[in-house]
Design an enzyme around this catalytic site. Sequence first.
Site: not given
Ligand code: F6P
Length: 553
Positions: A210, A216, A271-272, A357, A388, A516
């Site tokens: 987004k 990452e 995002g979620r 979150e 189990h 971060k």
């Molecule tokens: O670290 C949390 C977050 O901001 C989430 O809320 C989000 O889904 C994820 O990182 C990834 O963000 P992006 O889609 O901007 O890479």
Amino acid sequence: MADKPATPTHRPQWQALVQHKERLTGTSMREFFQQDPERANRYLIDGAGLTLDFSRNRLTDDVLTALTELADACGLSQRKAALFAGDIVNITENRPALHTALRQPSDEDVRVDGNNIITEIHTTLARMEKLVAAVHSGKQAGYTGKTFTDVVSIGIGGSFLGPKLVVEALKPYWQGNVRCHFVANIDGTNIAETLSRLDPETTLFLIQSKSFRTQETLENSLVARQWFMAHGGAEAAVASHFLAVTTNIAEATRFGIDPGNIFPMWDWVGGRYSLWSAIGLPIALTLGMDHFRALLNGAHAMDCHFRDQPAERNLPVVMAMLSVWYNNFWGAESHAVVPYDEYLKHLPEHLQQLDMESNGKRVSQNGQHVDYQTGPILWGGIGANGQHAYHQLIHQGTRLIPVDFIIPLQSHHAVAHHHATLFANCLSQARAMMAGKTRAEAEQEMLDSGVDESTAKTLATHKEIPGNKPSNILMMNRLNPETLGALIALYEHRTFVQSVIWDLDCFDQWGVELGKQIGNEILPRLLDEEKTGSAGDSATDHLIRRFRSANRP
Ligand code: F6P
């Protein structure tokens, strides 16, 4: 001086629930079932292709009424209307949260800044449809003309968990020959292992972010591009092999993505909550667009149910109120989600982000510290495997852990009588949690099987199961795109309703930012021996030195 706004704990409806809890302490669900033969029927709700059996709860009609009164007093109807209307419900980021619009039919009208966003949403769906058809037919192919066989989706958090859950959960509905792989982790193992199995000529990369700022995702995308070029892909071929989904067109273009290959995201989608947008491209490419649309339809059916049904017949509202009941009045610290369906193995991970979150917050909407517990720890895993492993703690441990069991009535695989056995296991867990086994019953069982009296007495304390442990059973006829869409939307709304009662902004996530920030200060110290100065504390500095000496050439 202005009055302090009422916190939920000061409301009379909250105090009434405190009294109810006192009254119910010492009663048992066993008694409830004995006293009311209709209990199972009365505490059953159907909606959007799902059925919720919530009869195995520390619940009476009075408590249900009191919970609905609390939700009402907290402004649930108004907050729900605001959510659907596109009002600013994400206060700290000054945004609406319009994931519900993503699954609305094309003739609806939802306005953001005066524009009907439904038009944009359906234009994007049409673009997705075109891409899926072109990839499946081979019209859009790799740089050597070979049909795409693999898609690598690079994204993390909400740009990863939802799509991965749906792709894996709907395997019986996969169409075409495209297989999707997910790379999220900055642990190089993730991308190295993934790329080692792939052919660059037939691999399409989707960069899902987004913000297009997530470390990452950006680092993994750079590695993917280097790998692609090192294995024969020319710079010019990057355009046909790399797509992006983002709100940040400028950054994606700077990265080298052809603007024609960028699918939009909008800041009014969290995002979620984004798997319903173009972030769902891995789903559409693996399942076909018809199934993706069916998923949206299932979610929309749940939206309508949530919007229109009264609180006590409303699946997400009832589940949210029960969660508040245990969290705030009975001291439950966690909540388990246990799907009895192999295909739903990634559901707990997705719900962890969705729920934790969203509601892992400690200040109310107007920034005051709360004096009550908010979001519980959500965890879980698939049944029957968990039986189990961790179910022992649920049955006999000292903690109260409400459980949601999720099970389809029909399986996609008629393997011997496995599904009946699976169903029996699910029912047995819910019953064992509810009824338990008294010490006298445990003792009698042993005596009946020939154990001597003294051993039976000694062992009975160990074999006694307290019971009276709450659980829900959520069912659907079959796990398919519609019912999965409804299931995920159900948990989204459950999360929202909880936030209304706890007076939280469930659409921001400031807590993840500090890590971060600190990570960005530590990284240069790991990479550059010359970089001096403390990273903030001696413990961190000590481990930085250890890392450097372990990684010196
Ligand atoms: O670290 C949390 C977050 O901001 C989430 O809320 C989000 O889904 C994820 O990182 C990834 O963000 P992006 O889609 O901007 O890479």
